[in-house]
Design an enzyme around this catalytic site. Structure first.
Site, PDB file in Angstrom:
ATOM      1  CB  ALA A  66      -0.893  -0.030   1.227  1.00  0.00           C
ATOM      2  CD  GLU A 114      -2.046  -7.679   3.488  1.00  0.00           C
ATOM      3  OE1 GLU A 114      -2.377  -7.961   4.635  1.00  0.00           O
ATOM      4  OE2 GLU A 114      -1.969  -6.502   3.089  1.00  0.00           O
TER       5      GLU A 114
HETATM    6  N1  DAK Z   1       4.584   3.211  -0.979  1.00  0.00           N
HETATM    7  C1  DAK Z   1       4.960   4.364  -1.575  1.00  0.00           C
HETATM    8  N2  DAK Z   1       6.078   4.486  -2.313  1.00  0.00           N
HETATM    9  C2  DAK Z   1       6.858   3.406  -2.444  1.00  0.00           C
HETATM   10  C3  DAK Z   1       6.526   2.169  -1.860  1.00  0.00           C
HETATM   11  C4  DAK Z   1       5.311   2.082  -1.086  1.00  0.00           C
HETATM   12  N3  DAK Z   1       4.902   0.952  -0.524  1.00  0.00           N
HETATM   13  N4  DAK Z   1       7.503   1.285  -2.166  1.00  0.00           N
HETATM   14  C5  DAK Z   1       8.397   1.938  -2.922  1.00  0.00           C
HETATM   15  N5  DAK Z   1       8.008   3.223  -3.107  1.00  0.00           N
HETATM   16  C6  DAK Z   1       8.691   4.262  -3.859  1.00  0.00           C
HETATM   17  C7  DAK Z   1       9.927   4.778  -3.132  1.00  0.00           C
HETATM   18  O1  DAK Z   1       9.569   5.757  -2.180  1.00  0.00           O
HETATM   19  C8  DAK Z   1      10.725   5.350  -4.285  1.00  0.00           C
HETATM   20  O2  DAK Z   1      10.178   6.622  -4.634  1.00  0.00           O
HETATM   21  P1  DAK Z   1      11.169   7.857  -5.006  1.00  0.00           P
HETATM   22  O3  DAK Z   1      12.087   7.998  -3.847  1.00  0.00           O
HETATM   23  O4  DAK Z   1      11.884   7.398  -6.258  1.00  0.00           O
HETATM   24  O5  DAK Z   1      10.226   8.998  -5.244  1.00  0.00           O
HETATM   25  C9  DAK Z   1      10.423   4.397  -5.433  1.00  0.00           C
HETATM   26  O6  DAK Z   1       9.222   3.724  -5.067  1.00  0.00           O
HETATM   27  C10 DAK Z   1      11.500   3.343  -5.627  1.00  0.00           C
HETATM   28  O7  DAK Z   1      11.735   2.730  -4.383  1.00  0.00           O
HETATM   29  P2  DAK Z   1      13.182   2.646  -3.686  1.00  0.00           P
HETATM   30  O8  DAK Z   1      14.025   3.788  -4.111  1.00  0.00           O
HETATM   31  O9  DAK Z   1      12.960   2.457  -2.236  1.00  0.00           O
HETATM   32  O10 DAK Z   1      13.750   1.327  -4.366  1.00  0.00           O
HETATM   33  P3  DAK Z   1      14.762   0.291  -3.730  1.00  0.00           P
HETATM   34  O11 DAK Z   1      15.151  -0.619  -4.836  1.00  0.00           O
HETATM   35  O12 DAK Z   1      15.870   0.967  -2.985  1.00  0.00           O
HETATM   36  O13 DAK Z   1      13.908  -0.535  -2.667  1.00  0.00           O
HETATM   37  C11 DAK Z   1      11.931  -1.692  -1.860  1.00  0.00           C
HETATM   38  C12 DAK Z   1      12.803  -1.288  -3.098  1.00  0.00           C
HETATM   39  C13 DAK Z   1      10.668  -2.370  -2.366  1.00  0.00           C
HETATM   40  C14 DAK Z   1      12.736  -2.686  -1.017  1.00  0.00           C
HETATM   41  C15 DAK Z   1      11.641  -0.416  -1.022  1.00  0.00           C
HETATM   42  O14 DAK Z   1      11.091   0.553  -1.921  1.00  0.00           O
HETATM   43  C16 DAK Z   1      10.669  -0.662   0.078  1.00  0.00           C
HETATM   44  O15 DAK Z   1      11.028  -1.205   1.129  1.00  0.00           O
HETATM   45  N6  DAK Z   1       9.411  -0.203  -0.144  1.00  0.00           N
HETATM   46  C17 DAK Z   1       8.391  -0.301   0.900  1.00  0.00           C
HETATM   47  C18 DAK Z   1       7.884  -1.711   1.004  1.00  0.00           C
HETATM   48  C19 DAK Z   1       6.865  -1.839   2.117  1.00  0.00           C
HETATM   49  O16 DAK Z   1       7.169  -1.567   3.289  1.00  0.00           O
HETATM   50  N7  DAK Z   1       5.660  -2.245   1.748  1.00  0.00           N
HETATM   51  C20 DAK Z   1       4.573  -2.382   2.689  1.00  0.00           C
HETATM   52  C21 DAK Z   1       3.815  -1.108   2.678  1.00  0.00           C
HETATM   53  S1  DAK Z   1       2.622  -1.085   3.974  1.00  0.00           S
HETATM   54  C22 DAK Z   1      -4.595  -1.485   5.870  1.00  0.00           C
HETATM   55  C23 DAK Z   1      -4.527  -2.568   5.076  1.00  0.00           C
HETATM   56  C24 DAK Z   1      -3.350  -2.858   4.408  1.00  0.00           C
HETATM   57  C25 DAK Z   1      -2.260  -2.047   4.533  1.00  0.00           C
HETATM   58  C26 DAK Z   1      -2.373  -0.922   5.307  1.00  0.00           C
HETATM   59  C27 DAK Z   1      -3.550  -0.637   5.972  1.00  0.00           C
HETATM   60  N8  DAK Z   1      -5.831  -1.151   6.590  1.00  0.00           N
HETATM   61  C28 DAK Z   1      -6.718  -2.317   6.857  1.00  0.00           C
HETATM   62  C29 DAK Z   1      -6.086   0.080   7.084  1.00  0.00           C
HETATM   63  C30 DAK Z   1      -1.045  -2.374   3.825  1.00  0.00           C
HETATM   64  C31 DAK Z   1       0.120  -1.797   4.194  1.00  0.00           C
HETATM   65  C32 DAK Z   1       1.312  -1.926   3.391  1.00  0.00           C
HETATM   66  O17 DAK Z   1       1.349  -2.543   2.339  1.00  0.00           O
END
Ligand code: DAK
Length: 260
Positions: A66, A114
């Protein structure tokens, strides 16, 4: 209908839905979820389309979760609304009476993992990495991650993945049952289309009933499940496809199913 964050492409009776925000690794924001919902509903209603493949645009990600930037400012009321939207879309995919294949072409993290788990079959590229990193962000998995993941890999592995927040490779995900097949990155989509076409060549009503039955196996007790299975099995004998499938076997020819 035209979309901004998804791309829809038809290959005969197979539809490919690309999540299309490659600059943020296809992270899901509200508009993307609403567009996925609209596209899936339109796929469901199109009688010429049999199987849906969901994949990510670009070369790096299926869906990296997300959208963290969009979620950061949410208050509890907005968070609940956001959560309900995701559940609505993922449940739509899970309960859709047509098969859905996730072609995991890169990162499938958090909401991305998910989303893949809401699909019926998960095929992954060798380059894919999967995980539930929510606890590293101060939240729990919110789109069924604690539930669908546990059913797929068991409580021990689910707890390990969720508590550590670590990413695992496609090979490891395959080993623990989180993905069903792993292919070279370059051939993933081709293999997904091949599998979709094979499914699409089978009797559509029988495939549909099979999905309903397999889904309900985790929700109701065995006696009830057996009764429902016998009921839908019986109903197949009211279809032209059953006569066609068995008739073709007896006549030593390939069946041509009409979905009737
Ligand atoms: N959201 C927003 N932007 C993201 C993103 C994300 N999840 N993942 C990557 N990006 C963006 C980065 O900010 C970056 O943007 P710029 O800096 O270029 O503007 C661009 O994509 C490229 O990413 P990186 O520069 O970080 O690339 P790397 O190769 O260094 O790293 C990575 C890739 C996938 C390992 C890293 O980007 C990363 O760790 N991303 C976050 C992954 C993550 O934590 N995903 C889980 C998100 S939380 C809910 C239900 C469900 C959810 C929430 C609430 N409710 C019931 C209320 C779900 C929550 C989630 O999914």
């Amino acid at each position: 209908m035209s979309y901004e964050n998804v791309i829809v492409e038809n290959r005969e009776n197979v539809q490919i839905l690309y999540i299309n925000r490659p600059k943020v690794l296809n992270a899901l924001n509200e508009q993307t979820l609403l567009e996925i919902e609209a596209a899936v509903k339109s796929f469901a209603e199109d009688t010429n389309l049999s199987v849906l493949i969901i994949t990510g645009s670009g070369d790096r990600a299926f869906v990296a979760g997300a959208d963290i930037e969009a979620q950061y400012p949410l208050d509890a009321v907005q968070g609940r609304k956001w959560g309900l939207l995701g559940h609505r879309v993922f449940t739509l995919i899970e309960t859709l009476e047509k098969p859905v294949i996730a072609a995991i072409n890169g990162y499938a993290l958090g909401g991305g993992c998910e989303l893949a788990m809401a699909c019926d079959i998960r095929l992954a590229s060798e380059k894919a990495q999967l995980g539930q990193p929510e606890v590293t962000l101060g939240i729990t998995p919110g789109y069924g991650g604690t539930q669908r993941l546990t059913r797929l890999v068991g409580p021990g592995k689910a707890k390990q993945l969720v508590f550590t927040g670590q990413r695992i490779t496609a090979i490891e995900a395959h080993r623990i049952g989180l993905v069903d097949e792993v292919y070279p990155h370059e051939t993933l989509l081709e293999e997904a289309i091949k599998m979709a076409q094979l499914i699409a060549s089978n009797a559509p009503i029988a495939v549909r009933y099979s999905k309903v039955l397999i889904n309900q196996s985790i929700q109701i007790n065995n006696d009830m499940a057996t009764t429902v299975e016998a009921g839908l099995f019986g109903l197949c004998f009211a279809t032209q496809d059953q006569k066609e499938g068995m008739g073709a076997f007896l006549e030593k020819r390939k069946p041509v199913f009409q979905g009737k």
